[in-house]
Design a protein around this motif. Structure first.
Motif, PDB file in Angstrom:
ATOM      1  N   ASN A 188       0.192  -0.917  -0.176  1.00  0.00           N
ATOM      2  CA  ASN A 188       0.279   0.385   0.046  1.00  0.00           C
ATOM      3  C   ASN A 188       0.810   1.200  -0.048  1.00  0.00           C
ATOM      4  OD1 ASN A 188      -1.919   2.159   0.412  1.00  0.00           O
ATOM      5  ND2 ASN A 188      -2.448   1.244   2.221  1.00  0.00           N
ATOM      6  N   HIS A 190      -0.036   4.488  -0.262  1.00  0.00           N
ATOM      7  CA  HIS A 190      -1.132   5.456   0.597  1.00  0.00           C
ATOM      8  C   HIS A 190      -0.438   5.033   2.285  1.00  0.00           C
ATOM      9  CE1 HIS A 190      -3.141   6.360  -2.630  1.00  0.00           C
ATOM     10  NE2 HIS A 190      -3.761   4.788  -3.086  1.00  0.00           N
ATOM     11  N   TYR A 209      -8.182  15.763   2.758  1.00  0.00           N
ATOM     12  CA  TYR A 209      -7.687  14.820   2.049  1.00  0.00           C
ATOM     13  C   TYR A 209      -8.571  15.541   1.037  1.00  0.00           C
ATOM     14  CZ  TYR A 209      -7.190  12.233   5.552  1.00  0.00           C
ATOM     15  OH  TYR A 209      -6.599  11.168   6.818  1.00  0.00           O
ATOM     16  N   ARG A 213      -4.229  15.074  -6.681  1.00  0.00           N
ATOM     17  CA  ARG A 213      -3.764  14.108  -6.263  1.00  0.00           C
ATOM     18  C   ARG A 213      -2.070  14.815  -6.942  1.00  0.00           C
ATOM     19  NH1 ARG A 213      -7.661  13.319  -8.398  1.00  0.00           N
ATOM     20  NH2 ARG A 213      -7.081  12.069 -10.216  1.00  0.00           N
ATOM     21  N   TYR A 268      -7.800   4.644 -15.770  1.00  0.00           N
ATOM     22  CA  TYR A 268      -7.175   4.623 -15.006  1.00  0.00           C
ATOM     23  C   TYR A 268      -5.850   5.804 -15.812  1.00  0.00           C
ATOM     24  CZ  TYR A 268      -7.426   0.702 -12.493  1.00  0.00           C
ATOM     25  OH  TYR A 268      -7.401  -0.615 -11.125  1.00  0.00           O
ATOM     26  N   ILE A 273      -4.520   7.196 -12.427  1.00  0.00           N
ATOM     27  CA  ILE A 273      -4.033   6.237 -11.450  1.00  0.00           C
ATOM     28  C   ILE A 273      -3.515   4.435 -11.492  1.00  0.00           C
ATOM     29  CG2 ILE A 273      -5.899   7.475  -9.485  1.00  0.00           C
ATOM     30  CD1 ILE A 273      -8.089   5.339 -10.276  1.00  0.00           C
ATOM     31  N   HIS A 274      -3.190   3.928 -10.818  1.00  0.00           N
ATOM     32  CA  HIS A 274      -2.591   2.731 -10.932  1.00  0.00           C
ATOM     33  C   HIS A 274      -3.726   1.115 -10.487  1.00  0.00           C
ATOM     34  CE1 HIS A 274       0.508   5.133 -12.519  1.00  0.00           C
ATOM     35  NE2 HIS A 274       0.736   6.067 -12.103  1.00  0.00           N
ATOM     36  N   SER A 275      -4.352   1.591  -9.360  1.00  0.00           N
ATOM     37  CA  SER A 275      -4.262   0.301  -8.299  1.00  0.00           C
ATOM     38  C   SER A 275      -6.055   0.488  -8.741  1.00  0.00           C
ATOM     39  CB  SER A 275      -4.046   0.538  -7.444  1.00  0.00           C
ATOM     40  OG  SER A 275      -4.724   1.179  -6.621  1.00  0.00           O
ATOM     41  N   ASP A 278      -6.815   3.274  -5.668  1.00  0.00           N
ATOM     42  CA  ASP A 278      -6.672   4.050  -5.701  1.00  0.00           C
ATOM     43  C   ASP A 278      -8.292   4.338  -6.225  1.00  0.00           C
ATOM     44  OD1 ASP A 278      -4.342   4.808  -5.502  1.00  0.00           O
ATOM     45  OD2 ASP A 278      -3.096   4.307  -7.198  1.00  0.00           O
ATOM     46  N   LEU A 282     -11.533   7.034  -5.126  1.00  0.00           N
ATOM     47  CA  LEU A 282     -12.147   8.152  -5.291  1.00  0.00           C
ATOM     48  C   LEU A 282     -13.413   8.125  -6.151  1.00  0.00           C
ATOM     49  CD1 LEU A 282      -8.957   8.578  -8.378  1.00  0.00           C
ATOM     50  CD2 LEU A 282      -9.780  10.061  -6.422  1.00  0.00           C
TER      51      LEU A 282
END
Length: 294
Positions: A188, A190, A209, A213, A268, A273-275, A278, A282
């Motif tokens: 992870n 994050h 938050y 990003r 993506y 983003i990549h996963s 993520d 969102l």
């Protein structure tokens, strides 16, 4: 004992000292993670601890026990089952210090009883009514991540995506080094280092938050990517946020698996983003509802 199976089909191995969160949608998916995890521990000869509220302890024991392989045999007191609300509120309210003591004492007791490893699973459903001390949950999760690294233990925290809000999910991701989602264990990115996690952090502080990003090129990304998603891409995103696999999304919308894969790839790219983690964050931040089939 450098690598251990979680017992969950499709997953690889982890090392002792692992603290991870398992994200799922509904009790059926939870049970598909929880019971293989416990059964593998029993087969392997680990001390197992389960903390869960909506299943009677005797039913958990009956379902999990009695499946050892030929090289193992059940041991007395190998599986302890407690109600999550009792385990996490031992003094009537949630306390980080009490839970850290409970975790340490559980590991020590397992070693004292001749077990090499404690395998613990805790369902985090008790937090939703907001009982006394609940806002310290993630301070405990951060502390547990640091402590478990030095312990002969595997700790799995169970969170239901159907009940999590966006702010709470962000905190879940900030306090777990590994995430299990869609039968994949993800390192992870994050997760904050335990020493960086703010004491007394509130899960309601959504202003920490903002929906901005930083992309791979170091540039800030705002909501323009989200606004560019098509209806079809939003439907796929909604399903991902509910924990559905690409195969199950394809079946739900009568699409080919290739079409779902393509939609997800475009999402993506648009959001940088990549996963799936993520994307889930969102989707919850944007309060994306379940979207119907056309």
């Amino acid at each position: 004992m450098n690598s251990l199976s979680l017992g969950i089909p499709g997953l690889g191995v982890v090392s002792p000292g692992t603290h991870f969160c398992a994200l799922y949608s509904g009790t059926a998916e939870r049970d598909g993670l929880l019971f293989p995890f416990l059964e593998e521990g029993l087969r392997h000869g680990d001390k197992c601890l389960c903390m869960i509220d909506d299943v009677e302890p005797t039913l958990v024991r009956d379902r999990a026990q009695g499946q050892p392989g030929p090289e193992y045999s059940p041991r007395p007191a190998q599986l302890d089952v407690e109600r999550a609300s009792d385990a996490y509120f031992r003094t009537g309210e949630f306390s980080v210090e009490d839970m850290m003591s409970f975790l340490s004492e559980s590991v020590d007791a397992a070693i004292g009883d001749g077990f090499d490893l404690l395998r613990a699973a805790g369902e985090i459903s008790w937090v939703l009514p907001g009982p006394p001390g609940w806002d310290d949950l993630f301070r405990y999760e951060a502390a547990a991540s640091e402590a478990v690294e030095q312990m002969p233990a595997i700790l799995m925290c169970l969170y239901d995506l159907q009940t999590l809000g966006a702010d709470m999910l962000v905190e879940v991701l900030r306090t777990h080094p590994k995430v299990l989602l869609d039968r994949t264990v993800i390192d992870n990115p994050h997760c904050a280092h335990p020493t960086e996690y703010p004491p007394g952090a509130s899960v309601t502080a959504s202003n920490r938050y903002p929906m901005v990003r930083v992309g791979a090129d170091g540039e800030e990304r705002t909501d323009h990517g989200w606004a560019s998603l098509t209806d079809a891409e939003l439907r796929v995103t909604s399903c991902v946020a509910r924990g559905m696999t690409n195969r199950s999304i394809a079946e739900e919308f009568y699409l080919s698996r290739h079409t779902v894969d393509a939609h997800l790839k475009h999402v993506y790219l648009k959001l940088d983003i990549h996963s799936r983690v993520d994307l889930t964050v969102l989707a919850l931040q944007h309060h994306l509802p379940d979207l119907p089939v056309d």
